[in-house]
Design an enzyme around this catalytic site. Structure first.
Site, PDB file in Angstrom:
ATOM      1  CE  LYS A 147      -2.749   2.859   3.043  1.00  0.00           C
ATOM      2  NZ  LYS A 147      -3.266   3.049   4.408  1.00  0.00           N
ATOM      3  CG  ASP A 201      -7.636   3.261   0.993  1.00  0.00           C
ATOM      4  OD1 ASP A 201      -8.509   2.598   0.387  1.00  0.00           O
ATOM      5  OD2 ASP A 201      -7.598   4.502   0.966  1.00  0.00           O
TER       6      ASP A 201
END
Length: 211
Positions: free
Chosen positions: A122, A140
């Protein structure tokens, strides 16, 4: 074929509603500042991170300052972001590696990025997308939750979701999809009380249609 048609419809609606401007919700001036801000954002809101980094980046104005920081003191500086002991250790460690191995530059290679302390896919994709404009999908909490509601994935593992979205989303929308979904997740498709009736995607959302 049906999924790809649905994807195009979803993206067209998002583009019409939100436009195509790239927006980063974390405040930063340098690549390493964005890296550290993203590390701080784990299990923390971007708004809280921005409050913390406003003073943090003044107190530690250079990469060298971060690398030479006292860990216990930094823990207190970032305490309100949560998991502050791990985050302080990772940030200091990452700063030292950037200086010692990369001449102070944040790499763009996914493997080199994820080898840094506290950096997962991420965070790496945030850097690749926002700094180097490399097509990247950031999974996310908003992207994970809403992509499932839209029927674009059934997976729970963020990396598997990333791989699935890479297959069905056109590359030119990999970055902007995340930006749009974050905005949607914060304003309309919220986790606790989604405003489904008001949502401009409700006609294409299996989660709403099945109600």
């Amino acid at each position: 074929m049906r999924i790809r048609k649905n994807v195009k419809e979803i993206l067209d609606i998002l583009d019409k509603e939100y436009g195509s401007e790239y927006v980063c919700y974390l405040n930063y001036e340098t690549p390493w500042q964005l890296l550290f801000a993203t590390i701080l954002s784990a299990q923390c809101t971007d708004a809280r991170v921005n409050v913390v980094t406003k003073d943090l980046f003044v107190k530690y104005p250079t990469l060298e300052a971060f690398a030479n920081a006292n860990q216990e003191e930094m823990e207190m500086d970032i305490k309100s972001t949560g998991f502050y002991k791990h985050k302080a250790k990772n940030i200091i460690g990452a700063a030292r590696i950037l200086l010692n191995e990369y001449d102070g530059k944040v790499p763009d290679d996914i493997d080199k990025l994820t080898a840094l302390p506290g950096v997962g896919r991420k965070t790496a994709n945030v850097i690749r997308g926002n700094i180097y404009h490399i097509p990247s999908i950031v999974v996310d909490t908003h992207v994970k939750r809403i992509s499932k509601k839209l029927g674009l994935t059934k997976e729970d593992n963020p990396e598997k979701i990333e791989m699935e979205l890479m297959k069905i989303l056109p590359k030119d929308h990999w970055i902007i999809y995340n930006i749009h979904i974050i905005r949607l997740g914060r304003t309309i498709c919220t986790a606790r009380n989604p405003k489904c009736i008001e949502c401009f995607l409700n006609k294409t959302c299996p989660s709403y249609i099945s109600k």
